[in-house]
Every structure is written in structure tokens, then in C-alpha cells.
Design a protein around this motif. Structure first.
Motif, PDB file in Angstrom:
ATOM      1  N   ASN A 146       0.704  -1.436  -0.114  1.00 23.07           N
ATOM      2  CA  ASN A 146      -0.082  -0.161  -0.077  1.00 23.07           C
ATOM      3  C   ASN A 146       0.439   0.930   0.300  1.00 23.07           C
ATOM      4  N   LEU A 147       1.896   1.345   0.734  1.00 25.06           N
ATOM      5  CA  LEU A 147       2.829   2.586   0.554  1.00 25.06           C
ATOM      6  C   LEU A 147       3.265   2.182  -0.781  1.00 25.06           C
ATOM      7  N   LEU A 148       3.741   1.800  -1.401  1.00 26.35           N
ATOM      8  CA  LEU A 148       3.649   1.820  -2.879  1.00 26.35           C
ATOM      9  C   LEU A 148       3.197   2.708  -3.503  1.00 26.35           C
ATOM     10  N   LEU A 149       1.551   1.813  -3.824  1.00 28.17           N
ATOM     11  CA  LEU A 149       0.760   3.117  -4.306  1.00 28.17           C
ATOM     12  C   LEU A 149       0.133   3.925  -4.318  1.00 28.17           C
ATOM     13  N   ASP A 150       0.609   4.033  -2.349  1.00 25.00           N
ATOM     14  CA  ASP A 150       0.441   5.673  -2.106  1.00 25.00           C
ATOM     15  C   ASP A 150       1.449   6.383  -2.526  1.00 25.00           C
ATOM     16  N   LEU A 151       2.737   6.095  -2.635  1.00 29.52           N
ATOM     17  CA  LEU A 151       3.597   6.975  -3.563  1.00 29.52           C
ATOM     18  C   LEU A 151       3.240   7.526  -5.077  1.00 29.52           C
ATOM     19  N   LEU A 152       2.566   6.072  -5.699  1.00 30.36           N
ATOM     20  CA  LEU A 152       2.554   6.528  -7.070  1.00 30.36           C
ATOM     21  C   LEU A 152       1.366   7.714  -7.586  1.00 30.36           C
ATOM     22  N   ASN A 153       0.412   7.884  -6.344  1.00 26.36           N
ATOM     23  CA  ASN A 153      -0.505   8.368  -6.203  1.00 26.36           C
ATOM     24  C   ASN A 153      -0.243   9.877  -5.485  1.00 26.36           C
ATOM     25  N   GLN A 154       1.281  10.019  -5.868  1.00 27.24           N
ATOM     26  CA  GLN A 154       1.528  11.628  -4.811  1.00 27.24           C
ATOM     27  C   GLN A 154       1.458  12.986  -6.066  1.00 27.24           C
ATOM     28  N   MET A 155       0.224  13.606  -5.682  1.00 22.20           N
ATOM     29  CA  MET A 155       0.885  14.545  -6.917  1.00 22.20           C
ATOM     30  C   MET A 155       2.176  15.184  -7.489  1.00 22.20           C
ATOM     31  N   ASN A 156       2.317  15.808  -8.316  1.00 19.36           N
ATOM     32  CA  ASN A 156       4.097  16.228  -8.196  1.00 19.36           C
ATOM     33  C   ASN A 156       4.461  17.339  -9.650  1.00 19.36           C
ATOM     34  N   ARG A 157       4.734  18.296  -9.358  1.00 20.17           N
ATOM     35  CA  ARG A 157       4.881  19.331 -10.607  1.00 20.17           C
ATOM     36  C   ARG A 157       7.209  19.122 -10.521  1.00 20.17           C
ATOM     37  N   VAL A 158       7.844  18.821 -11.630  1.00 15.73           N
ATOM     38  CA  VAL A 158       9.117  18.617 -11.916  1.00 15.73           C
ATOM     39  C   VAL A 158       9.759  20.088 -12.384  1.00 15.73           C
ATOM     40  N   THR A 159       8.805  21.077 -11.748  1.00 20.62           N
ATOM     41  CA  THR A 159       9.283  22.114 -11.290  1.00 20.62           C
ATOM     42  C   THR A 159      10.017  22.648 -10.163  1.00 20.62           C
ATOM     43  N   ASN A 160       9.371  21.713  -9.398  1.00 22.41           N
ATOM     44  CA  ASN A 160       9.379  21.704  -7.767  1.00 22.41           C
ATOM     45  C   ASN A 160       9.503  21.203  -7.497  1.00 22.41           C
ATOM     46  N   LEU A 161      10.667  20.016  -8.264  1.00 23.54           N
ATOM     47  CA  LEU A 161      11.349  18.707  -7.670  1.00 23.54           C
ATOM     48  C   LEU A 161      12.421  19.249  -6.585  1.00 23.54           C
TER      49      LEU A 161
END
Length: 581
Positions: free
Chosen positions: A90-105
Motif C-alpha cells: 500500500n505504501l508504494l501505491l500511495d507513492l504512485l498517487n502523489q501529485m507532483n510538478r517537476v518544476t518543484n522537484l
């Protein structure tokens, strides 16, 4: 901190849970970003054990050349007996669902690294306390150990920029010797002879601005440069087009090379002999390592990731980036002031040029001030951001308009310069800067002021920072203008004043001016190493004898001479040639 009980929060070492999740999620959803993350973060930079395990697994998959995805990741974790330790799939699935923009990486990476350094400092502090109780060990040994451990914390960050004069000079001697054996320009040649002599080619880590008004031929010229450099140096060049599609650019390229109009090519009105020439040209152009990316709304962070991905896939690295154009680039955030955002973007581009150690060419629009002048040839002041000075008295505006001059900082002293225009640019939030000598300035937060450490924005200054101030004692110069040296005055207070009308001043030779004894600056060109402006006389004057000529005005050259040169311009096929051809 949803993984921890609230009662445990005070005992937890500094870390950023959300940033760790977002960075790991970014690697899973965009595997190419592992290039950037692995450069900045060691495994122990992640605080939670489960995050360290996941990051280590991702690095191993990358090192083994396997695809980084959910299936390969969970397989590795399960095969090595870590599935229960990370808390299940479930932790890996949670990571896949993280919303992110490359601009903020890069910001998230910095947050993680900062917390890692803080934890390291805390650990060092605990070791110092323990060593303090070891009375059997001499203090000299303890102090030496503390000193070594302390400097190890910042070793990686400082070492890459630290070099002895001896090592640096030896490197320069080698470059000079190599140049004696094989005479060459130190930078990338464009094949435009006079232009290359002035610029000495485009140098690594340089940010080059190519500016002009619409229809001056900026895109055509930049694309010619990209093609010439890729062809002449047999090197990788990436052209980021935020305005035109790759299909439009490729039609232009082909039309230019085979000398058939773009219109005929698109309509497929081709003769049999021309078709043979087209196929031959396509074969030749296909050998170029010239890449086109027409992704709209690109950010500097996304550009960096794309370059690193190309370099990873090829043994022949990218040696030049061209971006068309600056005003279409996206910033990491969305400040209300676009001029402030453009300033941040140019600084980010300069940093990217240094990080990748390659030249970056970025196209830019010039202000409309050019059109309002009798002489349309552009100057550096036309590259400026929108103005942000408040003049509280209409009498002062009338006064400087009447004098037609204003004081500017020349780099050595303050001297009078010709005032070209002064105009209202709208209403903006105004801040009041007050010095210890009671001099004050009403100015917007993004405006830069000259300090003893260079140009700084008002929102970067604090009390007792040193800012420039004009001395009241004048020095008579040879040309009869009054010149003044500067001194340093301390900031006493900066406070919000009001929403008020602001004005922009345009000066003949410099992108700064004096206001109430203080020197202010508002130009995006200061981040650039080279500024090239394009000018075509026949665009404004149809009767001119200089038909089909384009002037390249090198208005700024940080490491060389300024000047201008001309090229022949073929408007039919959008090609540029040396005049002696």
C-alpha cells in the motif's frame, strides 16, 4: 507526520515526510528524474527506514539497467525480504498517487537535504557532549575530531567549487598549450566569421540572450545557429520551441536547405528534379544531432531533466541549448508580478548553464519602447523589465524631463546620462526604504538596488545592509560632465507604503539610474553573459539601401568586446550568410 502519534512529535528528529514521499513518487512516475535525485541525495538523506529501503531499491534498479516501475520495485523489495518492513504494498501505491510538478522537484530535494544536514548537526552535537565527559582524552584530540566532523558535513557542497590557484592555473596552461597545437576558437563556432571573431564562439556556462522586436528574424536566426553548430562541431544541440511546432520548424529547415519555398513544400508542388534534391538533403540532415522539443509551458527544471535523459541515452552529450523564447517559459511558482518571475527564470537559466557547463541561448522580446523612438536600433535598456519607481511629486517628473538627463552608475562612478523616456506603467504595491542618513526611496519589492555585495532586490535587504549612496562632492571630468563617486550607507528600515502609480525611466547607455542618492537597477540582462540584439533597417525603412541585411548588435559581452556585425539575410528561405560570400 501521519505515520507518527502526536505525542511523539517532539522527540522526532527534523525531517519532511511530504517532501520524501513526493521525491520518491516522482522517481516512480518519471524514472528519468532519478538522475537529478541521485546527484543530490545519499540514501541516509531520507529519514524513515522504509523510505531509505525504497530509494536504495530504485537506485539498484537504475544501476542494473532495469525499468523503474511499480512491478520491478515491489518484486525487488519482496525478493529481498523488505515488504513487511516498509509496511506492505500500500505504501508504494500511495507513492504512485502523489501529485507532483517537476518544476518543484529541486525544491523538495533541497528540503530533504536541509533536514538531513540538521539531523547530522544534532548527531554531531550529541557526540560533542559525550566527548566532553571523556576526561582521559586530551582536548586537542577532541577538538581535532570535532573540526573534522563539522567540515565533513559540507564537504560535498564546497569541494566542487573550491580549487587552488595552482590547480586552476595548471588547467589553463594545458588549455593554452592545446590551443597552440590546434588553433581554434575557445567556444562553439557559428560559422558566421565576423560574429565568431567578436564573441570567440559561445563559451561553456554562458547565458546568451538574443533579443529583438517581433518579425526581426529571432527564431530563424537561432535555428540557423543551432543547425550550423550541430553540423560544424558534430555535436548535440537541443532546440526548445515554446511557440512553433516541430513540424513548422522542420518545414523551415528543409525549405531553407533545398531552397524551395515553405508554401510549395507544404502544398507538395514539387518537380521531379527537386524531389531528388529533397531526398538527398533529408539524408544529410538526418545525420545531425539536432533535437527539437516543442512542449509548451516548459520550466527550467523540466529542461534540465530532458537534457540529462538525452545525455544518458547517448555517448555524445548535448553541448548547446537554444530556447525560443524567454517570455513563454514557466516559473516554479506564479508570482503576481511577471517581471519578477522573468528575473527568477533568467537566474535559473544561468545556474543551469553553469550546472551543465554548456552555453544556453535564450530568445527574448524587446520592449515596445523601440517603436516610440525615431532611431529604432535597440539598446540594452530595451531589454529591461517593467519599471517600478514611484515619484511622489509631479514637479520632479517635470524637472527631470526638462533637464533630459539623469545620473547613472557607470561601474566606476556616477555620471549624468541622457534621459530617453519616462512613462507611467500602472499601479503597484510600494515599499519605503529609509537609510540611516534619512534618505528614502519609494520602490516596488522586485526592484534591484546597488549594495556592497552587488545588485539586490528590496525584498532581499534587511536592516544594516550596506547600500550605495552618491557623495555630494562632485569631480569635474574632461568632458565637463559632473561625476560623483559613491559611498556605502546602511538600511535603517523597509516598510509597506501604499498602492500607488509607478514610472519607468529609460536611459541611453545604462540600465540603472539614481533616485534620491540611491542607485537602482531594473534589467533582466544582468544575468546574461552575452546580449545580442537583432536589427533590420529595411523593416522600418523601405527606402534604405541596406536591403536584406541584418545587424547583430553585441550589446553586452561579459568576457570580451562589444560591437556589431552584419549578415546577409534571405527572407524567402530564411537563411543567413556572411557578407563576403
Amino acid at each position: 507526520m501521519n505515520d507518527l502519534e502526536l505525542s511523539d512529535v517532539e522527540s522526532v528528529l527534523p525531517y519532511n515526510l511530504l517532501a520524501e514521499k513526493l521525491v520518491l513518487g516522482s522517481i516512480l512516475t518519471m524514472p528519468e528524474v532519478i538522475l537529478l535525485v541521485s546527484e543530490k541525495l545519499p540514501i541516509e538523506a531520507f529519514y524513515l527506514d522504509k523510505h531509505q529501503i525504497i530509494y536504495k531499491a530504485l537506485l539498484i534498479l537504475y544501476a542494473e539497467g532495469k525499468t523503474i516501475d511499480y512491478i520491478n520495485l515491489i518484486t525487488w523489495i519482496q525478493d529481498n525480504g523488505f515488504l513487511l518492513k516498509i509496511g506492505g504494498a500500500n505504501l508504494l501505491l500511495d507513492l504512485l498517487n502523489q501529485m507532483n510538478r517537476v518544476t518543484n522537484l529541486e525544491e523538495y530535494i533541497s528540503l530533504i537535504y536541509e533536514k538531513y544536514l540538521r539531523r547530522s548537526l544534532i548527531k554531531l552535537g550529541e557526540e560533542i557532549i559525550e566527548d566532553g565527559y571523556l576526561t582521559e582524552i586530551p582536548l586537542e584530540i577532541i577538538f581535532t575530531k570535532i573540526e573534522q566532523n563539522f567540515f565533513l558535513l559540507s564537504e560535498n557542497k564546497s569541494r566542487q567549487h573550491l580549487i587552488s590557484v595552482n590547480d586552476g592555473l595548471q588547467q589553463i596552461i594545458k588549455e593554452i598549450e592545446e590551443g597552440l597545437r590546434v588553433p581554434r576558437l575557445p567556444g562553439l563556432k557559428t560559422t558566421f566569421t565576423e560574429f565568431d571573431i567578436i564573441t570567440q564562439g559561445f563559451q561553456n556556462s554562458d547565458l546568451i540572450i538574443i533579443a529583438g522586436r517581433p518579425s526581426m528574424g529571432k527564431t530563424a536566426f537561432a535555428f540557423n545557429l543551432a543547425k550550423n553548430i550541430a553540423q560544424h562541431h558534430n555535436t548535440g544541440v537541443v532546440f526548445f520551441s515554446l511557440e512553433m511546432t516541430r513540424q513548422q520548424l522542420l518545414y523551415r529547415l528543409l525549405a531553407s536547405e533545398v531552397q524551395i519555398t515553405n508554401t510549395r513544400l507544404r502544398a507538395s508542388r514539387i518537380k521531379e528534379t527537386e524531389w531528388i534534391k529533397i531526398n538527398s538533403t533529408v539524408r544529410d540532415l538526418s545525420n545531425l544531432r539536432l533535437f527539437i522539443d516543442d512542449t509548451p509551458d516548459l520550466s527550467v527544471g523540466e529542461i534540465k531533466l530532458k537534457i540529462k535523459s538525452i545525455d544518458l541515452e547517448s555517448s555524445n552529450p548535448i553541448n548547446l541549448i537554444v530556447i525560443d523564447y524567454l517570455q513563454l517559459l514557466e516559473g516554479a511558482d506564479q508570482p503576481s508580478n511577471r517581471a519578477q518571475e522573468l528575473s527568477k527564470i533568467t537566474r535559473a537559466l544561468k545556474k543551469l548553464a553553469r550546472d551543465l557547463n554548456i552555453p544556453i541561448i535564450v530568445l527574448s522580446q524587446l520592449s515596445r519602447n523601440v517603436e516610440s523612438r525615431v532611431n529604432k536600433r535597440p539598446i540594452l535598456a530595451d531589454l529591461r523589465e517593467s519599471g517600478c519607481i514611484k515619484f511622489s511629486l509631479a514637479k520632479y517628473i517635470t524637472k527631470i524631463k526638462k533637464k533630459k538627463s539623469i545620473f547613472c552608475w557607470t561601474g566606476k562612478f556616477v555620471a549624468k546620462q541622457k534621459l530617453l523616456t519616462i512613462k507611467l506603467t500602472g499601479q503597484k504595491p510600494i515599499y519605503k526604504l529609509e537609510s540611516n542618513l534619512a534618505w528614502s526611496l519609494l520602490i516596488t519589492s522586485n526592484h534591484k538596488i546597488l549594495t556592497n555585495k552587488g545588485w539586490r532586490k528590496i525584498d532581499q535587504l534587511i536592516r544594516n545592509n550596506f547600500i550605495s549612496a552618491k557623495l555630494l562632492i562632485g569631480i569635474k571630468s574632461l568632458n565637463s560632465f559632473n561625476k560623483y563617486v559613491i559611498s556605502w550607507e546602511k538600511v535603517n528600515k523597509i516598510s509597506y507604503y501604499q498602492l500607488a502609480p509607478v514610472y519607468d525611466i529609460q536611459v541611453s547607455n545604462y540600465s540603472n539610474y539614481l533616485s534620491n542618492h540611491l542607485i537602482i537597477h531594473n534589467s533582466i540582462e544582468q544575468d546574461a553573459d552575452v546580449v545580442i540584439m537583432l536589427y533590420r533597417e529595411d523593416y522600418y525603412n523601405k527606402e534604405t539601401i541596406d536591403k536584406n541585411l541584418i545587424e547583430l548588435i553585441i550589446a553586452k559581452h561579459r568576457n570580451g568586446p562589444i560591437g556589431s556585425t552584419k549578415l546577409a539575410f534571405d527572407p524567402k528561405y530564411l537563411r543567413f550568410f556572411n557578407l563576403n560570400r
